[in-house]
Scaffold this active site. Structure first.
Site, short mmCIF file in Angstrom:
data_model
loop_
_atom_site.label_atom_id
_atom_site.label_comp_id
_atom_site.label_asym_id
_atom_site.label_seq_id
_atom_site.Cartn_x
_atom_site.Cartn_y
_atom_site.Cartn_z
CB SER A 129 40.04 72.69 36.25
OG SER A 129 39.40 73.87 36.69
CE LYS A 184 38.03 71.54 33.44
NZ LYS A 184 37.49 72.41 32.48
CG HIS A 187 35.50 71.33 37.48
ND1 HIS A 187 35.59 72.40 36.61
CD2 HIS A 187 36.19 71.70 38.58
CE1 HIS A 187 36.30 73.36 37.16
NE2 HIS A 187 36.68 72.96 38.36
CD GLU A 191 34.05 76.89 35.60
OE1 GLU A 191 34.98 76.09 35.80
OE2 GLU A 191 33.92 77.50 34.52
C1 6PG Z 1 38.48 75.52 34.11
C2 6PG Z 1 37.44 76.26 33.34
C3 6PG Z 1 37.82 76.23 31.91
C4 6PG Z 1 37.18 77.31 31.09
C5 6PG Z 1 35.83 76.97 30.64
C6 6PG Z 1 34.88 78.13 30.58
O1 6PG Z 1 38.12 74.57 34.76
O2 6PG Z 1 39.63 75.93 34.05
O3 6PG Z 1 36.20 75.67 33.48
O4 6PG Z 1 37.60 74.96 31.45
O5 6PG Z 1 37.25 78.53 31.69
O6 6PG Z 1 36.00 76.50 29.34
O7 6PG Z 1 33.71 77.61 30.13
P1 6PG Z 1 32.59 78.47 29.47
O8 6PG Z 1 33.19 79.17 28.27
O9 6PG Z 1 31.60 77.46 29.05
O10 6PG Z 1 32.13 79.43 30.50
#
Ligand code: 6PG
Length: 496
Positions: A129, A184, A187, A191
């Site tokens: 991430s 993840k 997470h 998010e």
């Molecule tokens: C991270 C983000 C990363 C990405 C996601 C966005 O932890 O760096 O979560 O994994 O930005 O894929 O997810 P969505 O496209 O589902 O919003």
């Protein structure tokens, strides 16, 4: 020629940045990309003077690695990972390690782990991430797989990952097979919840107070003070992005952005997993549903012409007061959402034998990742004190937040609703706390008796109705009954 200590496949921006990060920490790296022109460009533009070896065939790539070979995949999650594994394993030897670093579905990771282990290979599925910047400067990493596989890359992962303020690396061994990708996924679910909760505050400020995006950005920016409980990366970037003007104009960029939120799937998987494991996560679910609702722009445009917009006659709302209420409401709503996410982790840990260490997981989220926040320090301490905590909401330091902020959350919900603002994640967070705080759910009593009435499904009654403290399932202090609703006198019979 010097063999590389690590190989990386997939030279998208994330892949390039991760390669540069590893090289910067002293590692010799080989890189490969399916489209050779990308590798050429990377070689020309970015790695002339670096210990990164560009390769142009898989054979050359595999051959350039020291043994046991360690290969990081940064390709699109899904079929591409399987395809790549099939291509590379004939070239590799038993004991070599493949690391899938994409946002793969954890059940795919469990399957791949079993498959590769059966063939004598090691496999790690790791969440990473922090986006492009994180990949370059230090991401948070969530690796799962065989412990011996982790031992091969522990040093590398600890060096390239983000460091929290106490200098601890934001990575730890999460658990076997799919554990890393599961964590993840959670997470990302959290998010989604965080992002939507902030968005609901912004909408409420706009409608209830008539503030501009710029004014709201200033309010939110103040919440990012070091000693503020809300201080976090997402708060920081919300303020920063909401200040941005449209190119060369005076309009705020955010006001011109289409109200459509896309998603790649991790939030949906989180909700699916919650449904499968019977763990309610209303805040995260509401965040996913809101994204779905946002995508149906045509439908909203059509129906909004018919559905009357709701707004109570404007009560006078004091700006300072609402900002204070929103701050405290957001904090509790966020806490509720994290409590849901952690409860799901606990359930998944049991179901899939992940043997998760919640303290280490949260500790690893303190820097580098998208949900990094001051608040995670507090949660780390909570799980350090009590790894088996029933719910985050009842940790002593958070119980006070529940007690002090619950009425603020209720007030905020009332104000937002009366201004006609939909706030499904705030609602979800609030109701979650109210439900957990209800020794008797009257709605459940009603539903249970309705089911028995129309479907003869039975209902439970406590053996000792004078002792409501009895825990139904645990102590088996209940009996199952059915009322014969269709018979005169409605006789009740014991069913089991
Ligand atoms: C991270 C983000 C990363 C990405 C996601 C966005 O932890 O760096 O979560 O994994 O930005 O894929 O997810 P969505 O496209 O589902 O919003």
């Amino acid at each position: 020629m010097q063999k590389s200590q690590i190989g990386l496949v997939g030279l998208g921006v994330m892949g390039q940045n991760l390669a540069l990060n590893m090289e910067d920490k002293g590692y010799f790296v080989s890189v490969y990309n399916r489209t050779a022109s990308k590798t050429e460009k990377f070689a020309q533009d970015k790695i002339q003077d670096k210990k990164i070896q560009p390769t142009y065939s898989l054979e050359e790539f595999v051959d350039s690695l020291e043994r046991p070979r360690k290969v990081i995949l940064l390709v699109k999650a899904g079929q591409a990972v399987d395809d790549f594994i099939e291509k590379i394993i004939p070239l590799m030897d038993k004991g070599d390690l493949i690391i899938d670093s994409g946002n793969s579905f954890f059940k795919d990771t469990i399957r791949r782990n079993q498959y590769l282990e059966g063939k004598g290979f090691l496999f790690i599925g790791t969440g990473i991430s922090g986006g492009e910047e994180g990949a370059l400067k230090g991401p948070a990493m969530m690796p799962g797989g065989q412990k011996e596989a982790y031992n091969l890359v522990q040093d590398l992962f600890e060096k390239i990952s983000a460091k929290a303020l106490d200098n601890k690396p934001c990575v730890s061994y999460i658990g076997p097979h799919g554990a890393g990708h599961y964590v993840k996924m959670i997470h990302n679910g959290i998010e989604y919840g965080d992002m939507q909760l902030i968005g609901e505050c912004v909408w409420t400020f706009k409608k209830a107070l008539g503030l501009t995006s710029e004014e709201i950005a200033e309010i939110i920016e103040k919440w990012n003070n070091e000693d503020d409980v809300l201080s976090s990366y997402l708060i920081e970037i919300t303020a920063e992005s909401m200040k941005e003007k449209d190119k060369g104009k005076n309009n705020s960029l955010v006001d011109l952005v289409a109200d459509i939120t896309r998603m790649k799937g991790t939030g949906t998987w989180t909700v699916q997993s919650a449904l499968e494991l019977l763990v309610p996560i209303p805040t995260i679910t509401a965040a996913v549903f809101s994204r779905e609702m946002s995508q149906d722009k045509d439908l909203r445009l059509q129906l909004s012409k018919k559905i009357p917009s709701y707004r109570e006659i404007n009560k006078d709302i004091n700006r300072e007061e609402l900002v204070g209420i929103a701050h405290d409401a957001l904090y509790l709503a966020k806490l509720s959402s994290y409590a849901q996410g952690m409860a799901l982790l606990q359930a998944a840990s049991e179901k899939y034998n992940f043997n998760l260490n919640l303290k280490n997981i949260v500790e690893g989220w303190r820097a580098g990742c998208i949900i990094r926040a001051q608040f995670l320090d507090e949660i780390t301490k909570v799980y350090q004190d009590n790894p088996k905590l029933l719910s985050l909401l009842v940790a002593p330091r958070f119980l006070d937040v529940v007690k002090n902020n619950l009425s603020k959350l209720a007030q905020f919900i009332g104000i937002a609703h009366s201004a006609g603002v939909p706030i499904p994640t705030m609602d979800g967070s609030f109701d979650y706390i109210l439900q957990l705080g209800s020794p008797t759910m009257v709605s459940a009593q009603v539903t249970a008796i309705q089911r028995d009435f129309f479907g003869a499904h039975g209902y439970f009654k406590l053996k000792d109705m004078d002792n409501p403290e009895m825990i139904l399932n645990k102590d088996k202090q209940w009996k199952e009954f059915h009322t014969q609703w269709m018979l005169p006198g409605r006789p009740e019979e014991e069913w089991s």
